[in-house]
Design a protein around this motif. Structure first.
Motif, PDB file in Angstrom:
ATOM      1  N   ARG A  85       0.835  -1.204   0.000  1.00 44.07           N
ATOM      2  CA  ARG A  85       0.000   0.000   0.000  1.00 44.07           C
ATOM      3  C   ARG A  85       0.874   1.259   0.000  1.00 44.07           C
ATOM      4  O   ARG A  85       0.502   2.263  -0.610  1.00 44.07           O
ATOM      5  CB  ARG A  85      -0.938  -0.005   1.207  1.00 44.07           C
ATOM      6  N   SER A  86       2.001   1.201   0.690  1.00 46.45           N
ATOM      7  CA  SER A  86       2.921   2.344   0.687  1.00 46.45           C
ATOM      8  C   SER A  86       3.382   2.641  -0.731  1.00 46.45           C
ATOM      9  O   SER A  86       3.369   3.797  -1.178  1.00 46.45           O
ATOM     10  CB  SER A  86       4.125   2.045   1.583  1.00 46.45           C
ATOM     11  N   LEU A  87       3.773   1.603  -1.450  1.00 39.45           N
ATOM     12  CA  LEU A  87       4.247   1.774  -2.825  1.00 39.45           C
ATOM     13  C   LEU A  87       3.132   2.314  -3.716  1.00 39.45           C
ATOM     14  O   LEU A  87       3.362   3.203  -4.548  1.00 39.45           O
ATOM     15  CB  LEU A  87       4.768   0.443  -3.359  1.00 39.45           C
ATOM     16  N   ALA A  88       1.926   1.817  -3.524  1.00 43.79           N
ATOM     17  CA  ALA A  88       0.797   2.287  -4.349  1.00 43.79           C
ATOM     18  C   ALA A  88       0.561   3.778  -4.145  1.00 43.79           C
ATOM     19  O   ALA A  88       0.307   4.516  -5.111  1.00 43.79           O
ATOM     20  CB  ALA A  88      -0.463   1.491  -4.002  1.00 43.79           C
ATOM     21  N   ASP A  89       0.647   4.251  -2.892  1.00 46.76           N
ATOM     22  CA  ASP A  89       0.443   5.678  -2.628  1.00 46.76           C
ATOM     23  C   ASP A  89       1.547   6.525  -3.254  1.00 46.76           C
ATOM     24  O   ASP A  89       1.276   7.575  -3.863  1.00 46.76           O
ATOM     25  CB  ASP A  89       0.386   5.933  -1.124  1.00 46.76           C
ATOM     26  N   ILE A  90       2.790   6.088  -3.110  1.00 44.33           N
ATOM     27  CA  ILE A  90       3.901   6.857  -3.673  1.00 44.33           C
ATOM     28  C   ILE A  90       3.817   6.891  -5.196  1.00 44.33           C
ATOM     29  O   ILE A  90       4.101   7.929  -5.827  1.00 44.33           O
ATOM     30  CB  ILE A  90       5.253   6.276  -3.202  1.00 44.33           C
ATOM     31  N   GLU A  91       3.405   5.799  -5.797  1.00 43.07           N
ATOM     32  CA  GLU A  91       3.267   5.800  -7.255  1.00 43.07           C
ATOM     33  C   GLU A  91       2.164   6.748  -7.699  1.00 43.07           C
ATOM     34  O   GLU A  91       2.268   7.372  -8.759  1.00 43.07           O
ATOM     35  CB  GLU A  91       3.033   4.372  -7.752  1.00 43.07           C
ATOM     36  N   GLN A  92       1.127   6.903  -6.890  1.00 44.38           N
ATOM     37  CA  GLN A  92       0.088   7.880  -7.222  1.00 44.38           C
ATOM     38  C   GLN A  92       0.640   9.296  -7.134  1.00 44.38           C
ATOM     39  O   GLN A  92       0.314  10.155  -7.963  1.00 44.38           O
ATOM     40  CB  GLN A  92      -1.122   7.724  -6.291  1.00 44.38           C
ATOM     41  N   VAL A  93       1.496   9.555  -6.130  1.00 44.52           N
ATOM     42  CA  VAL A  93       2.140  10.865  -6.025  1.00 44.52           C
ATOM     43  C   VAL A  93       2.970  11.144  -7.274  1.00 44.52           C
ATOM     44  O   VAL A  93       2.935  12.251  -7.827  1.00 44.52           O
ATOM     45  CB  VAL A  93       3.028  10.943  -4.763  1.00 44.52           C
ATOM     46  N   ILE A  94       3.698  10.136  -7.735  1.00 44.71           N
ATOM     47  CA  ILE A  94       4.543  10.309  -8.923  1.00 44.71           C
ATOM     48  C   ILE A  94       3.685  10.534 -10.165  1.00 44.71           C
ATOM     49  O   ILE A  94       4.051  11.324 -11.043  1.00 44.71           O
ATOM     50  CB  ILE A  94       5.490   9.100  -9.090  1.00 44.71           C
ATOM     51  N   ARG A  95       2.520   9.894 -10.228  1.00 42.87           N
ATOM     52  CA  ARG A  95       1.622  10.139 -11.364  1.00 42.87           C
ATOM     53  C   ARG A  95       1.113  11.581 -11.331  1.00 42.87           C
ATOM     54  O   ARG A  95       0.935  12.203 -12.385  1.00 42.87           O
ATOM     55  CB  ARG A  95       0.447   9.154 -11.337  1.00 42.87           C
ATOM     56  N   LEU A  96       0.882  12.111 -10.133  1.00 42.07           N
ATOM     57  CA  LEU A  96       0.442  13.503 -10.018  1.00 42.07           C
ATOM     58  C   LEU A  96       1.523  14.463 -10.493  1.00 42.07           C
ATOM     59  O   LEU A  96       1.236  15.496 -11.084  1.00 42.07           O
ATOM     60  CB  LEU A  96       0.071  13.819  -8.564  1.00 42.07           C
ATOM     61  N   ASP A  97       2.791  14.103 -10.223  1.00 49.65           N
ATOM     62  CA  ASP A  97       3.911  14.957 -10.625  1.00 49.65           C
ATOM     63  C   ASP A  97       5.139  14.080 -10.883  1.00 49.65           C
ATOM     64  O   ASP A  97       5.913  13.798  -9.969  1.00 49.65           O
ATOM     65  CB  ASP A  97       4.218  15.985  -9.537  1.00 49.65           C
ATOM     66  N   PRO A  98       5.336  13.637 -12.131  1.00 52.47           N
ATOM     67  CA  PRO A  98       6.463  12.771 -12.460  1.00 52.47           C
ATOM     68  C   PRO A  98       7.828  13.402 -12.194  1.00 52.47           C
ATOM     69  O   PRO A  98       8.835  12.696 -12.119  1.00 52.47           O
ATOM     70  CB  PRO A  98       6.274  12.499 -13.960  1.00 52.47           C
ATOM     71  N   SER A  99       7.872  14.730 -12.050  1.00 52.02           N
ATOM     72  CA  SER A  99       9.150  15.405 -11.810  1.00 52.02           C
ATOM     73  C   SER A  99       9.452  15.576 -10.326  1.00 52.02           C
ATOM     74  O   SER A  99      10.440  16.225  -9.962  1.00 52.02           O
ATOM     75  CB  SER A  99       9.147  16.780 -12.485  1.00 52.02           C
ATOM     76  N   ASP A 100       8.634  14.989  -9.459  1.00 50.18           N
ATOM     77  CA  ASP A 100       8.834  15.108  -8.012  1.00 50.18           C
ATOM     78  C   ASP A 100       9.977  14.185  -7.584  1.00 50.18           C
ATOM     79  O   ASP A 100       9.793  12.992  -7.346  1.00 50.18           O
ATOM     80  CB  ASP A 100       7.548  14.741  -7.278  1.00 50.18           C
ATOM     81  N   ALA A 101      11.173  14.758  -7.478  1.00 46.35           N
ATOM     82  CA  ALA A 101      12.357  13.972  -7.149  1.00 46.35           C
ATOM     83  C   ALA A 101      12.243  13.309  -5.787  1.00 46.35           C
ATOM     84  O   ALA A 101      12.742  12.197  -5.577  1.00 46.35           O
ATOM     85  CB  ALA A 101      13.598  14.862  -7.187  1.00 46.35           C
ATOM     86  N   PHE A 102      11.579  13.981  -4.857  1.00 45.56           N
ATOM     87  CA  PHE A 102      11.487  13.454  -3.509  1.00 45.56           C
ATOM     88  C   PHE A 102      10.586  12.230  -3.448  1.00 45.56           C
ATOM     89  O   PHE A 102      10.867  11.278  -2.727  1.00 45.56           O
ATOM     90  CB  PHE A 102      11.018  14.555  -2.560  1.00 45.56           C
ATOM     91  N   ALA A 103       9.496  12.243  -4.223  1.00 39.58           N
ATOM     92  CA  ALA A 103       8.621  11.074  -4.288  1.00 39.58           C
ATOM     93  C   ALA A 103       9.339   9.908  -4.961  1.00 39.58           C
ATOM     94  O   ALA A 103       9.226   8.755  -4.533  1.00 39.58           O
ATOM     95  CB  ALA A 103       7.335  11.415  -5.032  1.00 39.58           C
ATOM     96  N   VAL A 104      10.076  10.203  -6.018  1.00 37.79           N
ATOM     97  CA  VAL A 104      10.838   9.147  -6.693  1.00 37.79           C
ATOM     98  C   VAL A 104      11.869   8.556  -5.730  1.00 37.79           C
ATOM     99  O   VAL A 104      12.059   7.336  -5.662  1.00 37.79           O
ATOM    100  CB  VAL A 104      11.528   9.699  -7.960  1.00 37.79           C
ATOM    101  N   GLY A 105      12.514   9.416  -4.950  1.00 43.74           N
ATOM    102  CA  GLY A 105      13.466   8.934  -3.957  1.00 43.74           C
ATOM    103  C   GLY A 105      12.797   8.100  -2.881  1.00 43.74           C
ATOM    104  O   GLY A 105      13.336   7.083  -2.437  1.00 43.74           O
ATOM    105  N   ALA A 106      11.593   8.507  -2.466  1.00 45.09           N
ATOM    106  CA  ALA A 106      10.852   7.738  -1.470  1.00 45.09           C
ATOM    107  C   ALA A 106      10.487   6.361  -2.009  1.00 45.09           C
ATOM    108  O   ALA A 106      10.516   5.362  -1.274  1.00 45.09           O
ATOM    109  CB  ALA A 106       9.594   8.494  -1.046  1.00 45.09           C
ATOM    110  N   ARG A 107      10.150   6.292  -3.299  1.00 51.46           N
ATOM    111  CA  ARG A 107       9.888   4.977  -3.896  1.00 51.46           C
ATOM    112  C   ARG A 107      11.162   4.134  -3.883  1.00 51.46           C
ATOM    113  O   ARG A 107      11.114   2.923  -3.637  1.00 51.46           O
ATOM    114  CB  ARG A 107       9.358   5.133  -5.326  1.00 51.46           C
ATOM    115  N   GLY A 108      12.300   4.779  -4.103  1.00 49.71           N
ATOM    116  CA  GLY A 108      13.569   4.073  -3.994  1.00 49.71           C
ATOM    117  C   GLY A 108      13.772   3.511  -2.599  1.00 49.71           C
ATOM    118  O   GLY A 108      14.291   2.389  -2.424  1.00 49.71           O
TER     119      GLY A 108
END
Length: 204
Positions: A85-108
């Motif tokens: 569920r954590s990954l699903a939420d972060i991926e939704q954040v990235i869909r909202l803004d693919p350039s969000d480096a912090f969300a991409v890092g959080a997915r990492g």
């Protein structure tokens, strides 16, 4: 041949992963969300899941506010062990803004906890490309190299992070752990001691 890393250092890596880029993600988007949805340990994580869910489903929040709620819930899910569920939420954040480096890092971070090192490395690298001053992405990449026994590469990443943030306790700490794994105990202990002077809780 690379030395086999100890189970203790591996446990530290897993425990520390969720503390890497999440703080930066929250710092970017301070909002007027419910006080039960902070993304910080000041509120019980299960309470935050409920509070953030209420905010997300209320329809009151869009854009950065919605992303903040999703990021906070992702943090809460991760801390309670629900990585899917954590990954699903972060991926939704990235869909909202693919350039969000912090969300991409959080997915990492999530991939790192799951020991999916290829995807973790890809996300940290993408986050670093999106935000060249994002030292936490370099630290994450260094931890991936440490976890996979590529100690020289790990030290290079921690050195790069320290050039961006000379007072980074995390970069000093993980460089110290890496140097110890390489057999340079004195240099490793010096880095760890320096890190703890900056942040006494860096190893937690």
């Amino acid at each position: 041949m690379a030395k086999r890393r100890s189970s203790k250092s591996s446990a530290w890596m897993i425990g520390a992963a969720l503390a890497l880029t999440w703080p930066a993600a929250h710092a970017r988007a301070e909002t007027a969300l419910d006080t039960r949805c902070t993304g910080k340990p000041d509120v019980a994580w299960d309470v935050q899941v409920a509070g953030c869910t209420e905010a997300i489903t209320s329809g009151k929040f869009t854009g950065k506010d919605l992303a903040k709620a999703l990021t906070s819930r992702a943090q809460a899910y991760a801390q309670t062990g629900d990585l899917d569920r954590s990954l699903a939420d972060i991926e939704q954040v990235i869909r909202l803004d693919p350039s969000d480096a912090f969300a991409v890092g959080a997915r990492g971070d999530i991939y790192l906890v799951r020991k999916d090192y290829d995807h973790a490395l890809a996300d940290y690298s993408k986050a670093a490309a999106l935000a060249p001053d994002f030292d936490l992405a370099l630290i994450g990449r260094g931890i991936v190299f440490l976890a996979t026994g590529k100690y020289d590469n790990a030290v290079d990443e921690f050195d790069s992070a320290l050039r961006l943030q000379p007072a980074s306790a995390a970069a000093l700490y993980w460089r110290g752990i890496t140097k110890r794994q390489q057999g340079d105990v004195a240099a490793g202990e010096a880095d760890i001691t320096a890190a703890k002077k900056i942040d006494p809780h860096v190893d937690r």
